[in-house]
Design an enzyme around this catalytic site. Structure first.
Site, PDB file in Angstrom:
ATOM      1  N   LEU B  58     -77.861  14.187  31.273  1.00 33.85           N
ATOM      2  CA  LEU B  58     -76.636  14.440  32.033  1.00 33.85           C
ATOM      3  C   LEU B  58     -75.799  13.152  32.083  1.00 33.85           C
ATOM      4  O   LEU B  58     -75.949  12.357  32.993  1.00 33.85           O
ATOM      5  CB  LEU B  58     -77.034  14.895  33.452  1.00 33.85           C
ATOM      6  CG  LEU B  58     -76.019  15.562  34.355  1.00 33.85           C
ATOM      7  CD1 LEU B  58     -76.745  16.221  35.519  1.00 33.85           C
ATOM      8  CD2 LEU B  58     -74.964  14.629  34.872  1.00 33.85           C
ATOM      9  N   GLU B  60     -71.936  11.945  30.461  1.00 31.92           N
ATOM     10  CA  GLU B  60     -70.787  12.158  29.575  1.00 31.92           C
ATOM     11  C   GLU B  60     -70.508  10.935  28.708  1.00 31.92           C
ATOM     12  O   GLU B  60     -70.011  11.050  27.582  1.00 31.92           O
ATOM     13  CB  GLU B  60     -69.539  12.519  30.393  1.00 31.92           C
ATOM     14  CG  GLU B  60     -69.580  13.905  31.029  1.00 31.92           C
ATOM     15  CD  GLU B  60     -70.538  14.017  32.191  1.00 31.92           C
ATOM     16  OE1 GLU B  60     -70.915  12.975  32.770  1.00 31.92           O
ATOM     17  OE2 GLU B  60     -70.928  15.153  32.539  1.00 31.92           O
ATOM     18  N   PHE B  83     -67.647  20.822  32.359  1.00 30.98           N
ATOM     19  CA  PHE B  83     -66.325  21.125  32.905  1.00 30.98           C
ATOM     20  C   PHE B  83     -65.463  19.916  32.552  1.00 30.98           C
ATOM     21  O   PHE B  83     -65.956  18.786  32.654  1.00 30.98           O
ATOM     22  CB  PHE B  83     -66.355  21.289  34.431  1.00 30.98           C
ATOM     23  CG  PHE B  83     -67.035  22.548  34.893  1.00 30.98           C
ATOM     24  CD1 PHE B  83     -66.308  23.710  35.109  1.00 30.98           C
ATOM     25  CD2 PHE B  83     -68.407  22.567  35.106  1.00 30.98           C
ATOM     26  CE1 PHE B  83     -66.948  24.875  35.532  1.00 30.98           C
ATOM     27  CE2 PHE B  83     -69.048  23.723  35.526  1.00 30.98           C
ATOM     28  CZ  PHE B  83     -68.323  24.888  35.739  1.00 30.98           C
ATOM     29  N   ASP B  85     -63.431  18.457  34.158  1.00 34.34           N
ATOM     30  CA  ASP B  85     -63.376  17.581  35.344  1.00 34.34           C
ATOM     31  C   ASP B  85     -64.489  16.524  35.333  1.00 34.34           C
ATOM     32  O   ASP B  85     -64.454  15.595  36.107  1.00 34.34           O
ATOM     33  CB  ASP B  85     -63.529  18.418  36.613  1.00 34.34           C
ATOM     34  CG  ASP B  85     -62.700  19.680  36.577  1.00 34.34           C
ATOM     35  OD1 ASP B  85     -61.800  19.805  37.402  1.00 34.34           O
ATOM     36  OD2 ASP B  85     -62.946  20.533  35.708  1.00 34.34           O
ATOM     37  N   HIS B 129     -63.831  21.594  39.531  1.00 32.94           N
ATOM     38  CA  HIS B 129     -64.159  22.491  38.414  1.00 32.94           C
ATOM     39  C   HIS B 129     -62.927  23.273  37.987  1.00 32.94           C
ATOM     40  O   HIS B 129     -63.047  24.320  37.379  1.00 32.94           O
ATOM     41  CB  HIS B 129     -65.240  23.509  38.816  1.00 32.94           C
ATOM     42  CG  HIS B 129     -66.536  22.926  39.267  1.00 32.94           C
ATOM     43  ND1 HIS B 129     -66.727  22.428  40.526  1.00 32.94           N
ATOM     44  CD2 HIS B 129     -67.710  22.762  38.613  1.00 32.94           C
ATOM     45  CE1 HIS B 129     -67.974  21.993  40.644  1.00 32.94           C
ATOM     46  NE2 HIS B 129     -68.587  22.166  39.503  1.00 32.94           N
TER      47      HIS B 129
END
Lengths: 371, 326
Positions: B58, B60, B83, B85, B129
């Site tokens: 997890l 990005e 998402f 976001d 989201h």
């Protein structure tokens, strides 16, 4: 090169070294015991010396107004050159800005390095980045950006590519100790361990991230120990000892290649000059500290070791220095004759096919230039 | 011809590219066994194996770093950000590396990658989201930005994006992932990047939009038609590079423009389009350009129906514009 007798453990509290500050072996060994020939050590020394002279010329160019900016490698060349020597030709390099003057070791022409520093059209990057950024696809050297640590996760992705293609290569990603404070370092180490990737993160711990000292950068006992948290191995070495730097990097490179797993190396060294030509290091470190580190200089240490081995002397050294100086002066003179990139060049290679609005913007600039 | 939702069309596009090109790798958080939180990658790991469709930690920053490195090394990564976001931890890699790689390397290196991500509001996702940050990506030279609004375009544009030599941000309007089905060819086809689609020709007013909101625009256009007002509706589809020619031709024809986006108004892509039209077609205009947008607040949770441009708001704005009320 085969390493015959070399056993070390990760996560030591003290850096590994083979030579003392006077270039004397710390115990009774011959370089051949580690598979190192005297010719090899001479070549290594000459490349470290050339790196230092390229660096010296970089500063001169700024003073002469022939370059706008310069970022130094002086003092830490040994760690860069000796670690680069540990790679095979097909291995890949993600440099950081201080690595650049040493990249001739990987086949970068000194002319190209100066073209980059001076922003000429023959710069492989076409004058688009500040001095200290370099890369050449055909030499397996990737192009770095300026934000610190950014190269680590990208190198990790390249290592994933190596693994996916089932190739027998490794990538080494360079950074200062400051780069381990960035999330990028964490991301790269975590992913590389989870996916089992042939990545070496080589941290050149030169004691300062611009003006912030190592102790304010991290409370970690060593940088190398950070690897433990990711299930990887970390080695702490004296980056001013060319022999240990080469040998440990070689060991990690070999194991990463064979077992597809990442390694972290912390090479302790020191930067002699300010961070860059726009910095004043007197504000944040004492001259005594600087002098203390100058006595530990890796270039000097290897020179003394070569003298100890009876294969080098002051006379040869002076001759080589003069030869290098003449060569660099000539190169700079030639690079100066090369024009700057064309204005049109600014609008290309943003995308593979230049969009209509960039074509229009170029015409707008052209009209403005034509008055 | 099969009938597919946007979600199915996207899965079909990934399936086709995974099948025909071994360089294509699909990864992100939860994309493996689970198939992504919106199930777009469902079944692909079973079909193509964990080497080519896989879950990541997890992170990005790591996902985008991996995508950048793979693309640099000659592969065709398709990374999913759960998402849009959540992309910000990877933003340095996106802005500083991916977007600039070709330019900064003097054209030596390229990063042909796709970052797919659900975007936009309408599913009660609250302020983390539901955002529409396309203008932020559009402001970064080197990135292409695509937002489809229907199944046919979604499939054709995603295939184009994977085959494109430049990095593409591919934003998927999550509210309509599975809202309706349309006929979509099962075989491979592409939709060109950089070309808008005129959904309906008209002569009184040009409405430019993209993504989910285009469907609210459609409903408003039908109402206006009943009142004898003829609207030209343009689905921009590609935000960068945008299709200036189609826009200007339409403006020259109608003389009135309304731009509808979900994003907050200030510095939205509607603002860019408005400036573009003002600079190049102001003498064709019979009225000021109108922007119908989200409000300049964070995206709300319970009150999202009041935040997002609705048929009602679009209709009211159109009438005001036609009456010269702005």
């Amino acid at each position: 090169m085969e390493i015959r007798t070399f056993e070390i453990e990760p996560f030591t509290k003290e850096p590994y070294r083979l030579l003392d500050e006077e270039g004397k072996p710390l115990f009774d060994f011959e370089p051949e015991d580690f598979g190192l020939s005297k010719e090899f050590l001479l070549r290594l020394y000459k490349d470290i010396l050339l790196t230092r002279e390229i660096d010296r010329m970089g500063w001169i160019l700024v003073r002469q107004g022939k370059a706008y900016f310069y970022i130094s490698i002086g003092g830490q060349e040994t760690s860069h050159v000796a670690s680069l020597y540990a790679l095979e030709k097909d291995d890949l390099v993600m440099p950081f800005y201080r690595t650049v003057p040493s990249l001739h070791v990987r086949g970068a022409k000194v002319e190209e390095i100066f073209a980059q520093i001076m922003g000429r059209a023959s710069d492989p990057l076409k004058g688009r980045q500040m001095p200290g950024h370099f890369g050449k696809k055909d030499l397996n050297i990737f192009v770095l950006g300026s934000p610190v640590g950014l190269g680590h996760p990208v190198a990790m992705g390249i290592a994933m590519g190596i693994k996916y293609k089932k190739e027998n290569k490794v990538i080494i990603s360079y950074g200062g100790e400051g780069s381990t404070s960035e999330g990028h370092f964490h991301s790269a180490m975590n992913f590389a361990s989870v996916f089992g990737l042939p990545l070496i993160i080589f941290i050149v711990n030169n004691q300062y991230a611009i003006s912030v000292p190592r102790v304010k950068q991290t409370a970690s006992e060593t940088i190398a120990i950070k690897a433990k948290a990711y299930g990887a191995e970390g080695y702490y070495i004296d980056g001013n000892d060319a022999l240990i730097t080469y040998l440990v990097t070689k060991k990690c490179v070999n194991e990463a290649r064979l077992n597809k797993r990442p390694f972290l190396i912390e090479a302790e060294t020191y930067r002699f000059d300010p961070h860059s030509s726009a910095d004043d290091d007197k504000k944040y470190r004492s001259r005594e500290e600087l002098e203390m580190w100058k006595r530990k200089d890796g270039l000097l240490r290897l020179k003394k070791y070569l003298e100890y081995l009876g294969i080098w002397n002051e006379e040869k050294d002076e001759f080589l220095k003069r030869e290098i100086e003449e060569k660099l002066n000539k190169i700079v003179e030639e690079v100066e004759k090369i024009p700057f990139p064309e204005p049109r060049d600014m609008f290309y290679e943003v995308y593979v096919k230049t969009p209509w609005y960039l074509e229009e913007e170029y015409l707008e600039l052209k009209k403005e230039m034509e008055g | 011809m099969a009938k597919m939702t946007i979600g199915e069309a996207l899965r079909n596009a990934l399936d086709i590219k995974l099948y025909e090109d071994e360089r294509v790798l699909v990864f992100g958080e939860d994309v493996g066994k689970k198939g992504g939180v919106f199930t777009i990658t469902e079944g692909l790991q079973d079909k193509y194996g964990e080497e080519r469709v896989f879950d990541t930690p997890l992170d990005e920053d790591g996902i985008l770093g991996m995508a950048a490195g793979l693309a640099l090394y000659g592969l065709r990564p398709v990374a999913e950000i759960q998402f849009i976001d959540f992309i910000w931890p990877g933003f340095d890699v996106l802005i500083s590396d991916i977007a600039k790689e070709r330019f900064r390397s003097g054209g030596q290196f390229s990063v042909p990658l796709v970052i797919r991500s659900p975007y936009g509001g309408g599913v009660k996702g609250g302020l983390y989201h539901s955002q529409s940050p396309e203008a932020i990506f559009a402001h970064i030279p080197g990135l292409k930005v695509i937002i489809p609004s229907n199944p046919y375009d979604a499939k054709g544009l995603l295939i184009s994006a994977i085959e494109d030599e430049d990095p593409v941000i591919f934003l998927e309007p999550k509210k309509i992932y599975f809202a309706f089905k349309e006929e979509v060819p099962e075989e491979k086809y592409t939709v060109p990047i950089g070309k808008a689609k005129i959904l309906k020709e008209g002569k009184d007013l040009t409405i430019i939009s993209y993504g989910y909101i285009i469907h609210e625009c459609k409903k408003a256009v039908e109402e206006l038609e009943k009142e004898g007002i003829s609207c030209e509706l343009i689905d921009l589809r590609t935000i960068i590079p945008f299709d200036g020619e189609t826009i200007l031709n339409s403006v020259a024809k109608t003389g009135r423009v309304m731009i509808v986006v979900e994003a907050p108004r200030i510095n939205s892509f509607a603002s860019e389009l408005s400036a573009f039209i003002s600079e190049r077609a102001i003498f064709y205009l019979d009225a000021p350009i109108v922007r119908v947008t989200g409000w300049d607040t964070p995206f709300p949770y319970i009150l999202e129906h009041l935040y997002m441009p609705s048929q009602k708001r679009i209709l009211r704005a159109a009438k005001k514009l036609l009456e010269g009320g702005f």
